[in-house]
Write a protein that holds these residues in place. Sequence first.
Motif, mmCIF file in Angstrom:
data_model
loop_
_atom_site.group_PDB
_atom_site.id
_atom_site.type_symbol
_atom_site.label_atom_id
_atom_site.label_comp_id
_atom_site.label_asym_id
_atom_site.label_seq_id
_atom_site.Cartn_x
_atom_site.Cartn_y
_atom_site.Cartn_z
ATOM 1 N N LEU A 15 -9.432 -11.299 -69.370
ATOM 2 C CA LEU A 15 -9.635 -9.846 -69.337
ATOM 3 C C LEU A 15 -11.086 -9.534 -69.673
ATOM 4 O O LEU A 15 -11.704 -8.651 -69.081
ATOM 5 N N TYR A 69 -8.033 -3.184 -76.284
ATOM 6 C CA TYR A 69 -7.037 -4.114 -75.714
ATOM 7 C C TYR A 69 -6.617 -5.023 -76.857
ATOM 8 O O TYR A 69 -7.431 -5.797 -77.361
ATOM 9 N N VAL A 216 -4.482 -9.841 -64.513
ATOM 10 C CA VAL A 216 -5.675 -9.099 -64.940
ATOM 11 C C VAL A 216 -5.864 -7.854 -64.068
ATOM 12 O O VAL A 216 -6.078 -6.750 -64.571
#
Length: 311
Positions: A15, A69, A216
């Motif tokens: 990511l 995140y 992703v």
Amino acid sequence: RIIIIGANGQIGSELAVALRQKFGTGNVITSDIRHPETLKEGEIFETINVLDKEALKSLLTKHQPTQIYLLAAMLSATGEQYPQKAWDLNMNGLLNVLDLALELGIKKIFWPSSIAVFGPHSPKQNTEQYCIMDPNSIYGISKLAGERLCEYYHHKYGLDIRSIRYPGIISWKTAPGGGTTDYAVHIFFEALKHGKYSCFLSAGTELPMLYMEDAVRGTIELMEAPSENIRIRSSYNLAGISFTPAQIAEEIKKILPNFEMSYVENDPRQAIADSWPASIDDSYAQLDWGWKPTFDLETMTKDMIRNLKTN
Ligand code: VAH
């Protein structure tokens, strides 16, 4: 400005690459409990323990991210060895992030759930978004509880938190740590290195999987979707490719004809895998934010072997 907590892990590390490409290296802060071996020019990394709320607060205050995140967690197999630690990290890590996001006005959060939230009485095939969920791994229990918390913080406080029930993720860049689906990654490394693999799940154990590139892309597509389109504030089912160890072994043999697959009996991960669905219905993700996978078993196998050979 984005911060990734748990950026050294299998998903966090990829990511980070995608988010740096999309938003610029200087706008993505990566963080984890240990400093990574290598950092490229301009990359920002902060050492953080997500359970240290004061340290996390000063990190978030310092960088003022608009998105978090949260990828720090203990996965299913390791969780069964250290259940109390898994609960503490997976739950209190999430709670710290939710409460600090409220306190500091951080708009958007991504938090991963898993197909591990389903259990022995959940439907096995095309498991729906809403169905019986009786997870019996501490990892699955913590992810189900986490989903309930995310939905609660959204409805009570208006937090824009978004989540995906990841299937087993397959990738070649960073090996996964302590998962039940890790066989589907190890098999490629072993096939290329030793020409054989001894699988800890039985030949017919069908599980939902997803190639990292799709995972992703889907995650960023979810995060970029207009908030009013997001109907699910617990966590979205997401489907990629369902297959068994026997099927992926056959696919590898098409490229490496001498590859030999064998099976180990009575591995504790078999019971975890047997409690999970074989395939997932992800119609909500398709309808709400246009999700669709691009890789199938054949193209994923080719891509994995090509990348492992060249990197
Ligand atoms: C695990 N890879 O095996 C993770 C994932 C669905 C599996 O949650 O624990």
